[in-house]
Design an enzyme around this catalytic site. Structure first.
Site, PDB file in Angstrom:
ATOM      1  N   ARG A  78      39.562  34.641  35.278  1.00  0.00           N
ATOM      2  CA  ARG A  78      40.182  35.368  36.461  1.00  0.00           C
ATOM      3  C   ARG A  78      39.010  35.438  37.568  1.00  0.00           C
ATOM      4  O   ARG A  78      37.917  35.216  37.224  1.00  0.00           O
ATOM      5  CB  ARG A  78      40.817  36.539  36.026  1.00  0.00           C
TER       6      ARG A  78
ATOM      7  N   ASP B 166      40.617  37.883  47.423  1.00  0.00           N
ATOM      8  CA  ASP B 166      41.340  36.571  46.586  1.00  0.00           C
ATOM      9  C   ASP B 166      41.822  35.637  47.954  1.00  0.00           C
ATOM     10  O   ASP B 166      41.888  34.548  47.653  1.00  0.00           O
ATOM     11  CB  ASP B 166      42.647  37.147  45.840  1.00  0.00           C
TER      12      ASP B 166
ATOM     13  N   ARG C 104      48.086  30.727  39.978  1.00  0.00           N
ATOM     14  CA  ARG C 104      48.093  31.888  40.746  1.00  0.00           C
ATOM     15  C   ARG C 104      48.028  32.115  42.064  1.00  0.00           C
ATOM     16  O   ARG C 104      46.823  31.400  42.840  1.00  0.00           O
ATOM     17  CB  ARG C 104      46.625  32.651  40.209  1.00  0.00           C
TER      18      ARG C 104
ATOM     19  N   ALA D 281      39.000  35.126  41.898  1.00  0.00           N
ATOM     20  CA  ALA D 281      39.384  33.721  42.479  1.00  0.00           C
ATOM     21  C   ALA D 281      38.363  32.760  42.396  1.00  0.00           C
ATOM     22  O   ALA D 281      38.864  31.529  42.222  1.00  0.00           O
ATOM     23  CB  ALA D 281      39.759  34.016  44.057  1.00  0.00           C
TER      24      ALA D 281
HETATM   25  O1  MRU Z   1      43.718  39.259  38.801  1.00  0.00           O
HETATM   26  P1  MRU Z   1      42.242  38.900  38.998  1.00  0.00           P
HETATM   27  O2  MRU Z   1      41.434  39.720  37.988  1.00  0.00           O
HETATM   28  O3  MRU Z   1      42.100  37.610  38.826  1.00  0.00           O
HETATM   29  O4  MRU Z   1      41.666  39.693  40.310  1.00  0.00           O
HETATM   30  C1  MRU Z   1      40.434  39.397  40.901  1.00  0.00           C
HETATM   31  C2  MRU Z   1      40.301  40.019  42.050  1.00  0.00           C
HETATM   32  O5  MRU Z   1      41.166  40.844  42.661  1.00  0.00           O
HETATM   33  C3  MRU Z   1      38.741  39.938  42.338  1.00  0.00           C
HETATM   34  O6  MRU Z   1      38.278  41.339  42.987  1.00  0.00           O
HETATM   35  C4  MRU Z   1      38.991  38.797  43.504  1.00  0.00           C
HETATM   36  O7  MRU Z   1      39.008  37.695  42.860  1.00  0.00           O
HETATM   37  C5  MRU Z   1      37.334  38.572  44.009  1.00  0.00           C
HETATM   38  S1  MRU Z   1      36.312  37.923  42.660  1.00  0.00           S
HETATM   39  C6  MRU Z   1      34.979  37.431  43.254  1.00  0.00           C
END
Ligand code: MRU
Length: 373
Positions: free
Chosen positions: A54, A257, A97, A56
């Site tokens: 997980r 994201d 996603r 982005a």
């Molecule tokens: O649902 P997730 O865990 O994939 O969400 C991740 C985030 O919100 C992070 O803060 C974002 O992807 C930035 S990661 C470099």
């Protein structure tokens, strides 16, 4: 999918090994440190959907490698059939996603690479004198996916160096979710900036929101910081305002994201509330993200698609049910912070001090094609 225990010193979030996509199992952390090896692209899709991988940028790298894996298994067939099967694999990854811009960025890049290797133009028409055996195309795609992962680490290191001046010596920093090595191919974005500040010899203390409903802060960010001896304190999400009121926070830094053309930023649910609190207390609020997270085709944050996840994530905490059966639940995975609450966006190309469409345009790479519409 096979699993094995043990890990090296550097966190390797997702990588290509012996014809498989290998990733650290983020669902198991911090209780167990183990890797899963996906030898079928559908396992990579499942791993993205269930948050084994997980964040982005890490999702983008996993998808690129998953697409290469899928291409490897497409049987020898006439070019049109290979192309159809390849596009179908890409479409399946695109359905995982919806908020993570880096996912679509990576799919678009793999598609472009396939077109170039294949010798067809954007409309799928053969280009004279190009093309080659399918095995060469498959190898080109694997090399491209590996390159996307390697570049991500390098980009994060540049981004970290660009952002470290925003971190004063002795700073007390609040972060949300996990924007570290685990959310990228390595090093991290928001945590990359903090790592770079530490590498310069600065002393920092990081407060980490636990980040309900899935607890990325408590499970992942704290784990990352502790294994590097970066001083940190875990707080429940509803404690951030109180901590700021008591003068305990000098700055907030988070990942992203998807960032719209005007700088509005989608990040883990709860980020917007933190930005409002930071503004109320006169505390700078920073976003750290690679340019591949910016979506210049979306004029503002209202256009960013927001993923809604399984209600079970809210009904349960740490796997234990905490709410009555049958309760109605709303579970958006992300919220949007308006650009006016963001002091700066840190990227590998530099620090965008006034997040707005004009400035962001100067930083953005061209986007030749869109996968997500
Ligand atoms: O649902 P997730 O865990 O994939 O969400 C991740 C985030 O919100 C992070 O803060 C974002 O992807 C930035 S990661 C470099």
């Amino acid at each position: 999918m096979s699993t094995h225990e043990g890990m090296t010193q550097e966190i390797r979030t997702v990588f290509w090994q012996d014809g498989a996509v290998v990733m650290i199992d983020q669902k198991a952390l911090p209780l167990a440190e183990r890797y899963v090896a996906c030898s079928d692209y559908r396992e990579v899709i499942a791993a993205i959907n269930d948050l084994t991988v997980r964040g982005a940028p890490a999702i983008g790298v996993a998808a690129a490698m998953g697409i290469a894996l899928g291409a490897l298994r497409i049987p020898d067939s006439p070019p049109e059939n290979f192309r159809r099967a390849f596009d179908d694999i890409c479409t399946r990854f695109a359905a995982t996603r919806p908020t993570a811009r880096n996912l679509f960025w990576a799919i678009e890049r793999m598609k472009r690479r396939c077109e170039e290797a294949y010798g067809v133009d954007r409309e799928g028409l053969p280009e004279k004198g190009k093309g080659g055996p399918l095995q060469a195309i498959r190898e080109t795609l694997i090399a491209e996916a590996i390159r996307i992962g390697e570049e991500d680490i390098e980009i994060n290191r540049r981004l970290g160096r660009n952002g470290r001046d925003l971190i004063p010596d002795g700073a007390r920093i609040l972060t949300h979710c996990n924007a570290g090595a685990l959310a990228t191919a390595g090093y991290g974005t928001a945590l990359g900036v903090l790592r770079a500040a530490r590498e310069e010899g600065k002393k920092i203390h990081v407060y980490v929101d636990e980040t309900r409903p899935v607890l990325q802060g408590a499970r992942l960010t704290v784990w990352e910081l502790m294994r590097e001896d970066i001083p940190c304190t875990l707080i429940a999400d509803n404690m951030a305002g109180c901590l700021m009121q008591k003068g305990g926070v000098d700055l907030v830094i988070v990942g992203a994201d998807r960032i719209a053309a005007n700088g509005d930023t989608a990040n883990k649910i709860g980020t917007f509330g933190l930005a409002v609190l930071a503004r109320a207390h006169g505390i700078p609020f920073y976003v750290a993200a690679p340019l591949s997270t910016i979506d210049p085709e979306l004029a503002d944050g209202g256009m960013i698609p927001i993923e809604e996840r399984n209600p079970d994530e809210v009904i349960r905490c740490g796997g234990v049910r905490t709410a009555p059966n049958g309760v109605a639940v709303w579970n958006p995975a992300f919220d949007v912070t308006p650009n006016g609450l963001i002091a700066a966006i840190v990227t590998e190309a530099g620090v965008i001090r006034t997040p707005c469409a004009d400035v962001i345009q100067q930083f953005c790479p061209p986007q030749p094609r869109r996968q997500d519409r």
